[in-house]
Enzyme design. Structure first.
Site, short mmCIF file in Angstrom:
data_model
loop_
_atom_site.label_atom_id
_atom_site.label_comp_id
_atom_site.label_asym_id
_atom_site.label_seq_id
_atom_site.Cartn_x
_atom_site.Cartn_y
_atom_site.Cartn_z
N SER A 19 4.60 1.09 -0.85
CA SER A 19 5.80 0.96 -1.68
C SER A 19 5.76 -0.36 -2.45
O SER A 19 4.97 -1.25 -2.15
CB SER A 19 7.07 1.02 -0.82
OG SER A 19 7.15 -0.11 0.04
N HIS A 70 -2.50 -12.33 -4.29
CA HIS A 70 -2.80 -11.55 -3.08
C HIS A 70 -1.59 -11.67 -2.18
O HIS A 70 -1.17 -12.78 -1.84
CB HIS A 70 -4.05 -12.08 -2.38
CG HIS A 70 -4.47 -11.23 -1.23
ND1 HIS A 70 -5.08 -11.75 -0.10
CD2 HIS A 70 -4.37 -9.90 -1.02
CE1 HIS A 70 -5.33 -10.77 0.74
NE2 HIS A 70 -4.91 -9.63 0.21
N ASP A 71 -1.01 -10.54 -1.80
CA ASP A 71 0.27 -10.58 -1.09
C ASP A 71 0.22 -11.43 0.18
O ASP A 71 1.20 -12.10 0.52
CB ASP A 71 0.78 -9.17 -0.79
CG ASP A 71 -0.25 -8.25 -0.14
OD1 ASP A 71 -1.31 -8.74 0.30
OD2 ASP A 71 0.01 -7.03 -0.09
N THR A 72 -0.92 -11.45 0.85
CA THR A 72 -1.02 -12.32 2.03
C THR A 72 -0.96 -13.79 1.64
O THR A 72 -0.41 -14.61 2.37
CB THR A 72 -2.32 -12.03 2.80
OG1 THR A 72 -2.43 -10.63 3.02
CG2 THR A 72 -2.32 -12.76 4.14
N ALA A 126 0.80 -1.22 0.00
CA ALA A 126 0.00 0.00 0.00
C ALA A 126 0.84 1.27 0.00
O ALA A 126 0.34 2.34 -0.34
CB ALA A 126 -0.93 0.00 1.21
#
Length: 494
Positions: A19, A243-245, A17
């Site tokens: 960088s 999805h980064d998670t 969100a």
């Protein structure tokens, strides 16, 4: 045809969100080594009262990352992109982007959730999707456009989540990756397809939704235009757990199944990994979500506001002319008196940009607590509140799962906050294992390696990650003191 090699070079793009980074990963068959080769800011832009992502600037930076990687390593085996969830871009009939994507913190979804509930009951949405109710979920963003008679939505021919949009720019192929699709609250987590029932009831255009692909799918290669522009070869692009998670959870270095994880950064995503979703009254009432994971697993988790509270506080003090490092703030917090006050990290007003320290003070004032005055007191209040929210969340998970969880793995940039890691062990009474810090990039690269056949499966990936990165263990301390204040915290958030 896949040809196995002794050494691979993978390029992972991890966009958060605030960088983005390009990480070059080298895999020699037994360990993964990471090297950051490009970092860039991700600065939302406010225009006429709305908040947008500067997607063209982000894509420019991604091309710079590819260029730098190709100069450093002539032969890149694959590229993978992961980003945050819920946000999207819309493509017209000629394949052109229709406007800059909106930021999930934009105000356009204010009150939209209740309007959706007038058409589809909350319980029906949860039965269909199993997803936590958050005001910025894709379902409410799209329906807000419907309510506004958006000309962009009317012209749209394709809906693409942010990582899928970037993959489309890279390859020309339109598809939607599973783990990010599950964050939309427009996806049936059981059938693993779009929820046509919800889409039809909200009168959203069905034709804009693409086919779903699994993480580890090779989408295509860089377009000829990009190859010529950057003087690179036709590098394959892999749809990782976009999805980064999802990528971060894939990198949790667990040796068994009995663990909880916290992917700790701007958000704290806390949960467990399951074979199947749990969609019932208890999970809905406790606001727990069922998101997709690698190899068809379910990330049964809760979104907690996370270090956004600290980040936004730091930004406010910088706006006031004070330059402070996170280490400065942590030291100030250590010097503040413990357990003087608490907040619910997920209080709605904390989710919006602005003067976070003043919001924390107002919350404490409104709840008849000691009001934090100094910067250290504000950060102490936030950090100990996060640790207690983690305890509450893990107790909710244990209640639904009917079992005790042995340990907590914390991964991501948040592990640099050693005070938070220790507070988490103290508050929960559980062993905390912190690391790797670059979990998202490691998970991204591991899935690329799985796509090319260089890593066998998720268990193999986690074994390799355990061997590749350093971990730090935190043992619980002062648990009796935390037990005493926990009851006060529970009364505050309920």
């Amino acid at each position: 045809m896949i040809i196995l090699k002794d050494s691979y070079k993978f390029l992972a793009f991890d966009l958060g969100a605030s960088s983005g980074r390009a990480i070059l990963g080298t895999f020699n068959g037994s360990r993964i080594d990471l090297k950051e080769i490009h970092r860039f800011s991700n600065d939302p832009v406010s225009i006429n009262g709305n908040l947008h992502w500067d997607i063209l600037r982000l894509f420019y930076e991604i091309k710079q990352g590819i260029l730098k990687a190709s100069i450093e390593e002539k032969n890149i085996d694959a590229i993978g992109v992961d980003t945050w969830g819920v946000d999207f871009g819309l493509i017209d009939e000629k394949g052109k982007l229709l406007g800059n994507p909106y930021h999930y913190r934009d105000i356009r979804t204010e009150g939209v959730m209740d309007k959706v509930f007038e058409i589809i009951p909350k319980e029906e949405i949860f039965r269909e999707t199993g997803i936590q109710f958050l005001w910025f979920n894709t379902i409410y963003q799209l329906y807000s456009m419907k309510l506004e008679n958006s000309s962009i939505l009317e012209k749209a021919k394709t809906f693409l989540m942010i990582p899928d949009l970037i993959n489309y720019f890279l390859t020309g192929v339109k598809s939607t990756e599973y783990t990010n699709a599950t964050t939309t609250q427009l996806f049936n987590t059981v059938t693993k397809q779009w929820s046509w029932k919800i889409i039809e009831k909200l009168n959203l255009p069905k034709e804009i939704f693409t086919n779903i692909i699994n993480p580890g799918t090779i989408i295509g290669c860089l377009t000829e235009d990009i190859q010529k522009e950057l003087n690179v070869s036709a590098i394959p692009v892999v749809s990782v757990a976009s999805h980064d998670t999802g990528s971060a959870v894939a990198a949790v270095p667990a040796e068994d199944k009995n663990f909880a994880y916290i992917s700790c950064g701007t958000w704290s995503l806390m949960g467990v990994e399951l074979e199947k979703p749990i969609i019932n009254e208890s999970s809905m009432n406790l606001d727990i979500t069922n998101e997709g994971g690698v190899e068809g697993t379910t990330r049964f988790l809760k979104n907690i506001m996370g270090l956004w509270l600290v980040q936004e506080s730091k930004r406010q003090w910088e706006r006031e002319g004070e330059k402070l490092t996170y280490s400065d703030l942590t030291q100030m917090a250590k010097e503040a008196r413990p357990f003087e006050n608490f907040i619910d990290p997920d209080y709605h007003e904390f989710g919006l940009p602005g003067d976070m320290p003043n919001r924390v003070r107002n919350y404490c004032r409104a709840t008849n607590q000691t009001v934090p005055v100094t910067k250290g007191e504000v950060i102490r209040c936030i950090t100990q509140s996060l640790a207690l929210k983690y305890r509450y969340t893990i107790e909710c998970l244990e209640k639904i799962l009917y079992k005790k969880i042995d340990r907590i793995h914390i991964v991501g940039g948040g592990i640099q906050d050693k005070m938070l890691c220790q507070f988490t062990a103290d508050a929960t009474g559980k062993e905390v294992i912190a690391g790797p810090i670059e979990a998202t990039a490691a998970g991204n690269i591991a899935v690329q390696a799985m796509a090319l056949g260089a890593i066998k499966d998720l268990n193999d990936a986690r074994r390799i990650i355990r061997n590749s990165f350093q971990m730090q263990t935190y043992k619980p301390q002062n648990t009796q003191e935390w037990d005493k204040v926990y009851e006060k915290f529970i009364k505050l958030i309920k």
